[in-house]
Enzyme design. Structure first.
Site, short mmCIF file in Angstrom:
data_model
loop_
_atom_site.label_atom_id
_atom_site.label_comp_id
_atom_site.label_asym_id
_atom_site.label_seq_id
_atom_site.Cartn_x
_atom_site.Cartn_y
_atom_site.Cartn_z
NE ARG A 1 51.28 48.80 43.32
CZ ARG A 1 50.99 48.09 42.26
NH1 ARG A 1 52.24 47.69 41.47
NH2 ARG A 1 50.06 47.60 41.73
CG HIS B 1 46.88 44.20 44.53
ND1 HIS B 1 46.72 45.42 44.33
CD2 HIS B 1 47.38 43.95 43.34
CE1 HIS B 1 47.05 45.89 43.03
NE2 HIS B 1 47.43 44.80 42.41
CD GLN C 1 44.95 42.43 39.93
OE1 GLN C 1 45.62 43.53 39.51
NE2 GLN C 1 44.17 42.12 38.87
CG ASP D 1 50.21 37.36 41.88
OD1 ASP D 1 51.06 37.70 40.88
OD2 ASP D 1 50.33 37.88 43.17
CB CYS E 1 46.85 40.33 39.40
SG CYS E 1 48.50 39.69 39.95
NE ARG F 1 43.96 46.74 38.75
CZ ARG F 1 45.27 46.75 39.49
NH1 ARG F 1 46.23 46.41 38.69
NH2 ARG F 1 45.81 47.52 40.32
#
Ligand code: CP
Ligand code: NVA
Length: 313
Positions: free
Chosen positions: A112, A139, A142, A233, A273, A301
């Site tokens: 990340r 992402h 996700q 988001d 998310c 996830r």
């Protein structure tokens, strides 16, 4: 599903969904469904015994970090959390050298970070699969969990309408890719200056499976109309903190609230998310309301990550 069957994804990176075909993405979804079912029934699934995943984090994380660590544990392997503050990367060791070294200890690398290019560069020098755990641009882990959550709630993906509200950010880009792969309609409602990058829209167009449609509109009401899924988001992503006042003003009209939800189909679900800024991009009452699948999405996830790990490693 025979979990020991060879699959064509072995050794592949998971950096961008643009590298995936609809049938490969579907394979990961089916595998996630299977692994989740096994866990719920208490059936062990140690598919990665003796294997390790090096997990580099240059940004904060709750879900991605913990779900990947637990996923590796359930699969019989080990996930190693490596904060960039403690690695020599933080003192300037080149990513190429780090990649070569970590690949000699581990069967996979999760990263990340800020720059998407850095992940591509890491993958070029690592002999093991590299997984993108979020960059400024995308992402993709996700998006797999998001599709799993929609599939569970709706029993299908193709033909559904997902409406995304707010900032055309990394999460939005991977959703564009995922909706294209799954034959879904995605309508992004974003103010001027916060549209997803044209490159991502073009990528989505090039990836479209039958049934897929991608549009960007300004009016949130237009996007919400008859939607099956509402998605939002944060307005200020990690690394953008200095812009937060400007963003709050620009994105203020794009909140997912009860009024907006009423415009969607009566059985629409709401996703986010996380982490969420309650009262900004989403209200408390929608997050805690009966149509919210946000915490199921967060749980997913882990199941989705197991599928990625089991397939690639
Ligand atoms: N959604 C998500 O990636 O959460 P974290 O930042 O907590 O990993
Ligand atoms: N867009 C957010 C997602 C966090 C999971 C960020 O990049 O901070």
């Amino acid at each position: 599903m025979d979990l020991n069957q060879e699959n064509s994804l072995r050794g592949k990176d998971y950096i961008s969904l643009t590298d995936y075909k609809p049938e490969e993405f579907r394979y990961l979804l089916d595998l996630a469904v299977e692994l989740k079912a096994r866990q719920k029934k208490g059936i062990p699934h140690p598919l990665l015994q003796g294997k390790t995943l090096a997990m580099i984090f240059q940004k904060a994380s709750t879900r991605t970090r913990v779900s990947f660590e637990v996923a590796m544990y359930h699969l019989g392997g080990l996930g190693m959390f490596l904060s960039s503050n403690d690695l020599q990367i933080g003192r300037g060791e080149p990513i190429q050298d780090t990649a070569r070294v970590l690949a000699s200890y581990s069967e996979g690398i999760l990263i990340r970070t800020f720059s998407h290019q850095e992940v591509i560069s890491l993958a070029r020098h690592a002999k093991v699969p590299v997984i993108n755990g979020l960059t400024d641009d995308e992402h993709p882990t996700q998006a797999l969990a998001d599709m799993l959550t929609i599939l569970e709630a709706k029993g299908k993906l193709q033909g559904l309408k997902l409406a995304y509200f707010g900032d055309g950010n990394n999460v939005a880009v991977s959703l564009i890719h995922a909706c294209a792969l799954c034959g879904m309609e995605i309508v992004l409602s974003c103010p001027e200056g916060y549209r997803p990058p044209e490159k991502a829209l073009a990528q989505g167009e090039a990836m479209k499976a039958p049934g897929a449609r991608i549009t960007v509109v300004q009016d949130p009401k237009e996007a919400a109309a008859q939607a099956d899924v509402l998605y939002t988001d944060v307005w200020t992503s990690m690394g953008q903190e200095k812009e937060s006042a400007i963003r709050l003003k620009a994105l203020g009209g794009y909140q997912v609230n009860d009024e907006l939800l009423k415009l969607a189909k009566p059985d629409a679900i709401v996703l986010h998310c996380l982490p969420a800024h309650r009262g900004e991009e989403i209200t408390d009452s929608v997050m805690e309301g009966p149509q919210s699948k946000i915490f199921e999405e967060a749980e997913n996830r882990m199941h989705a990550h197991k599928a990625i790990l089991a397939a690639l490693l």
